[in-house]
Design a protein around this motif. Sequence first.
Motif, PDB file in Angstrom:
ATOM      1  N   GLY A  72      21.389  38.406  55.684  1.00  0.00           N
ATOM      2  CA  GLY A  72      22.427  37.961  56.614  1.00  0.00           C
ATOM      3  C   GLY A  72      23.242  39.110  57.155  1.00  0.00           C
ATOM      4  O   GLY A  72      23.599  39.136  58.343  1.00  0.00           O
ATOM      5  N   GLY A  73      23.540  40.084  56.313  1.00  0.00           N
ATOM      6  CA  GLY A  73      24.298  41.244  56.777  1.00  0.00           C
ATOM      7  C   GLY A  73      23.538  42.054  57.788  1.00  0.00           C
ATOM      8  O   GLY A  73      24.119  42.579  58.751  1.00  0.00           O
ATOM      9  N   ASN A  74      22.215  42.177  57.599  1.00  0.00           N
ATOM     10  CA  ASN A  74      21.401  42.914  58.558  1.00  0.00           C
ATOM     11  C   ASN A  74      21.454  42.255  59.928  1.00  0.00           C
ATOM     12  O   ASN A  74      21.575  42.927  60.951  1.00  0.00           O
ATOM     13  CB  ASN A  74      19.958  42.997  58.039  1.00  0.00           C
ATOM     14  N   LEU A  75      21.386  40.928  59.943  1.00  0.00           N
ATOM     15  CA  LEU A  75      21.475  40.213  61.218  1.00  0.00           C
ATOM     16  C   LEU A  75      22.789  40.478  61.922  1.00  0.00           C
ATOM     17  O   LEU A  75      22.843  40.570  63.155  1.00  0.00           O
ATOM     18  CB  LEU A  75      21.346  38.700  60.980  1.00  0.00           C
ATOM     19  N   ASN A  76      23.875  40.597  61.144  1.00  0.00           N
ATOM     20  CA  ASN A  76      25.213  40.618  61.729  1.00  0.00           C
ATOM     21  C   ASN A  76      25.833  42.002  61.821  1.00  0.00           C
ATOM     22  O   ASN A  76      27.021  42.119  62.132  1.00  0.00           O
ATOM     23  CB  ASN A  76      26.133  39.706  60.914  1.00  0.00           C
ATOM     24  N   GLN A  77      25.051  43.065  61.557  1.00  0.00           N
ATOM     25  CA  GLN A  77      25.635  44.390  61.698  1.00  0.00           C
ATOM     26  C   GLN A  77      25.993  44.646  63.152  1.00  0.00           C
ATOM     27  O   GLN A  77      25.368  44.128  64.076  1.00  0.00           O
ATOM     28  CB  GLN A  77      24.673  45.460  61.177  1.00  0.00           C
TER      29      GLN A  77
ATOM     30  N   ASN B 108      30.056  46.461  81.337  1.00  0.00           N
ATOM     31  CA  ASN B 108      31.030  46.485  80.254  1.00  0.00           C
ATOM     32  C   ASN B 108      30.526  47.146  78.974  1.00  0.00           C
ATOM     33  O   ASN B 108      31.333  47.514  78.111  1.00  0.00           O
ATOM     34  CB  ASN B 108      31.462  45.052  79.916  1.00  0.00           C
ATOM     35  N   CYS B 109      29.204  47.291  78.822  1.00  0.00           N
ATOM     36  CA  CYS B 109      28.680  47.814  77.562  1.00  0.00           C
ATOM     37  C   CYS B 109      27.204  48.167  77.703  1.00  0.00           C
ATOM     38  O   CYS B 109      26.434  47.417  78.318  1.00  0.00           O
ATOM     39  CB  CYS B 109      28.852  46.783  76.455  1.00  0.00           C
ATOM     40  N   ILE B 110      26.817  49.308  77.097  1.00  0.00           N
ATOM     41  CA  ILE B 110      25.414  49.714  77.090  1.00  0.00           C
ATOM     42  C   ILE B 110      24.969  50.084  75.666  1.00  0.00           C
ATOM     43  O   ILE B 110      24.020  50.827  75.468  1.00  0.00           O
ATOM     44  CB  ILE B 110      25.142  50.883  78.056  1.00  0.00           C
ATOM     45  N   ALA B 111      25.671  49.543  74.661  1.00  0.00           N
ATOM     46  CA  ALA B 111      25.330  49.836  73.261  1.00  0.00           C
ATOM     47  C   ALA B 111      24.000  49.197  72.893  1.00  0.00           C
ATOM     48  O   ALA B 111      23.530  48.253  73.539  1.00  0.00           O
ATOM     49  CB  ALA B 111      26.433  49.342  72.331  1.00  0.00           C
ATOM     50  N   THR B 112      23.381  49.700  71.822  1.00  0.00           N
ATOM     51  CA  THR B 112      22.108  49.165  71.355  1.00  0.00           C
ATOM     52  C   THR B 112      22.260  48.501  69.992  1.00  0.00           C
ATOM     53  O   THR B 112      23.124  48.863  69.202  1.00  0.00           O
ATOM     54  CB  THR B 112      21.047  50.270  71.230  1.00  0.00           C
ATOM     55  N   HIS B 113      21.382  47.548  69.736  1.00  0.00           N
ATOM     56  CA  HIS B 113      21.343  46.901  68.423  1.00  0.00           C
ATOM     57  C   HIS B 113      20.624  47.822  67.446  1.00  0.00           C
ATOM     58  O   HIS B 113      19.573  48.378  67.764  1.00  0.00           O
ATOM     59  CB  HIS B 113      20.623  45.558  68.524  1.00  0.00           C
ATOM     60  N   PRO B 114      21.149  48.010  66.214  1.00  0.00           N
ATOM     61  CA  PRO B 114      20.605  49.030  65.322  1.00  0.00           C
ATOM     62  C   PRO B 114      19.503  48.595  64.375  1.00  0.00           C
ATOM     63  O   PRO B 114      18.843  49.431  63.761  1.00  0.00           O
ATOM     64  CB  PRO B 114      21.838  49.441  64.508  1.00  0.00           C
ATOM     65  N   SER B 115      19.284  47.296  64.217  1.00  0.00           N
ATOM     66  CA  SER B 115      18.438  46.809  63.123  1.00  0.00           C
ATOM     67  C   SER B 115      16.954  47.018  63.383  1.00  0.00           C
ATOM     68  O   SER B 115      16.461  46.805  64.495  1.00  0.00           O
ATOM     69  CB  SER B 115      18.699  45.321  62.895  1.00  0.00           C
ATOM     70  N   ASP B 116      16.222  47.400  62.338  1.00  0.00           N
ATOM     71  CA  ASP B 116      14.750  47.376  62.374  1.00  0.00           C
ATOM     72  C   ASP B 116      14.245  45.998  61.960  1.00  0.00           C
ATOM     73  O   ASP B 116      13.324  45.455  62.576  1.00  0.00           O
ATOM     74  CB  ASP B 116      14.182  48.445  61.440  1.00  0.00           C
ATOM     75  N   MET B 117      14.828  45.443  60.908  1.00  0.00           N
ATOM     76  CA  MET B 117      14.407  44.139  60.424  1.00  0.00           C
ATOM     77  C   MET B 117      14.450  43.098  61.538  1.00  0.00           C
ATOM     78  O   MET B 117      13.527  42.278  61.675  1.00  0.00           O
ATOM     79  CB  MET B 117      15.309  43.686  59.270  1.00  0.00           C
ATOM     80  N   CYS B 118      15.494  43.116  62.340  1.00  0.00           N
ATOM     81  CA  CYS B 118      15.649  42.100  63.383  1.00  0.00           C
ATOM     82  C   CYS B 118      14.597  42.232  64.475  1.00  0.00           C
ATOM     83  O   CYS B 118      14.215  41.231  65.089  1.00  0.00           O
ATOM     84  CB  CYS B 118      17.049  42.182  63.990  1.00  0.00           C
ATOM     85  N   VAL B 119      14.120  43.440  64.722  1.00  0.00           N
ATOM     86  CA  VAL B 119      13.053  43.608  65.712  1.00  0.00           C
ATOM     87  C   VAL B 119      11.786  42.923  65.212  1.00  0.00           C
ATOM     88  O   VAL B 119      11.092  42.234  65.965  1.00  0.00           O
ATOM     89  CB  VAL B 119      12.813  45.105  66.000  1.00  0.00           C
TER      90      VAL B 119
ATOM     91  N   ALA C  68       8.344  42.933  70.221  1.00  0.00           N
ATOM     92  CA  ALA C  68       9.778  43.143  70.452  1.00  0.00           C
ATOM     93  C   ALA C  68      10.050  44.630  70.376  1.00  0.00           C
ATOM     94  O   ALA C  68       9.368  45.370  69.658  1.00  0.00           O
ATOM     95  CB  ALA C  68      10.612  42.384  69.419  1.00  0.00           C
ATOM     96  N   LEU C  69      11.064  45.059  71.110  1.00  0.00           N
ATOM     97  CA  LEU C  69      11.442  46.465  71.159  1.00  0.00           C
ATOM     98  C   LEU C  69      12.821  46.658  70.552  1.00  0.00           C
ATOM     99  O   LEU C  69      13.714  45.828  70.734  1.00  0.00           O
ATOM    100  CB  LEU C  69      11.457  46.967  72.611  1.00  0.00           C
ATOM    101  N   GLY C  70      12.985  47.747  69.837  1.00  0.00           N
ATOM    102  CA  GLY C  70      14.292  48.115  69.285  1.00  0.00           C
ATOM    103  C   GLY C  70      14.783  49.420  69.891  1.00  0.00           C
ATOM    104  O   GLY C  70      14.009  50.192  70.457  1.00  0.00           O
TER     105      GLY C  70
END
Length: 336
Positions: A108-113, A154-165, A259-261
């Motif tokens: 759950g924490g990985n999903l919500n980082q 407003n934002c160009i940040a990226t999602h950090p998770s490998d698991m979620c990809v 999927a791409l990360g």
Amino acid sequence: MNRFDYVRPETVADAVKAMAGGDARFIAGGTNLVDLMKYNVERPGRLVDITRLPLNTIEARDGGLSIGALVTNSTVAYDDTVKARYPLLASAILAGASGQLRNAATTGGNLNQRTRCYYFYDEATPCNKRQPGSGCPAIGGVNRIHAIFGTSPNCIATHPSDMCVGLAALDATVRVAGPEGERTIPFGDYHRLPGDNPERDNTLKPGEIVLSVDLPDEDFGPHHTYLKLRDRLSYAFALVSVAAVMKLDGDTIQAARFALGGVAHKPWRDHEAEAFLIGKPANQETFTAAANIVVAAAQPQSENAFKVELTRRALMRGLSQAAAGTPQSQSDKRIA
């Protein structure tokens, strides 16, 4: 770090109640939240410790597999059933973080980082994720690691998770509970693009808690890969990563998902490119054409245009690995 209240509920219902009436955050492994608190990016008034909740099992569900929100990343990666039926997920997890972090980090924490961005972590700079309306200095600033798909002004940040990809490519679902009861969220709908509300990383409603991530009744056999390209070979976030699964009838592609990360505010799927692959021969010409469809939508920034070609080549290689049944090793990181 600010002062905060601390509670440790014994049931999911009590955990949901503890989130009401204040700026509260759930905490389990704490591998992301504690860092953010140290940087004063997150300043919760209450921490709700959920480590005693009964959410730490991996069990069969509807022909697939249900992974509890408190199961650690290491446990998932080395689970015999996960390795046998969903090896892409095991590989994606082992590509991320370090052994010590994987031992503490939860599903759950990985999903919500939170998304990763130099400016988000620096409270001395403006950031629309920390303070909506303050601006996004990454646009026109230092943005080498930032997104090329699904961005907003407003934002160009990226999602950090490998698991979620990996979970995105596997079409997982997320089971949550909250004040209104339980519901299930398709994985592709769980994380958000920034749009006009970049401070919201996901579609959880106030007070909701992740119960499990559920994998469908599918088996792609050996035709999978998780390819992660980064500045160094370990303990680094992806510049571009590819999670791919495929089913073949001889040399013809029957089913394919990827999927791409490292390229968007959420794990990035391109359903047009996936549909293009169906019925095509599993060869370099097909994979090149699919990759060209994907990168046609790219909108690079001032310093990350290299990610467009890197994405194209990574996807071509990832699809080739999946088709050949030669998944990328996470111990020998030379590209297969």
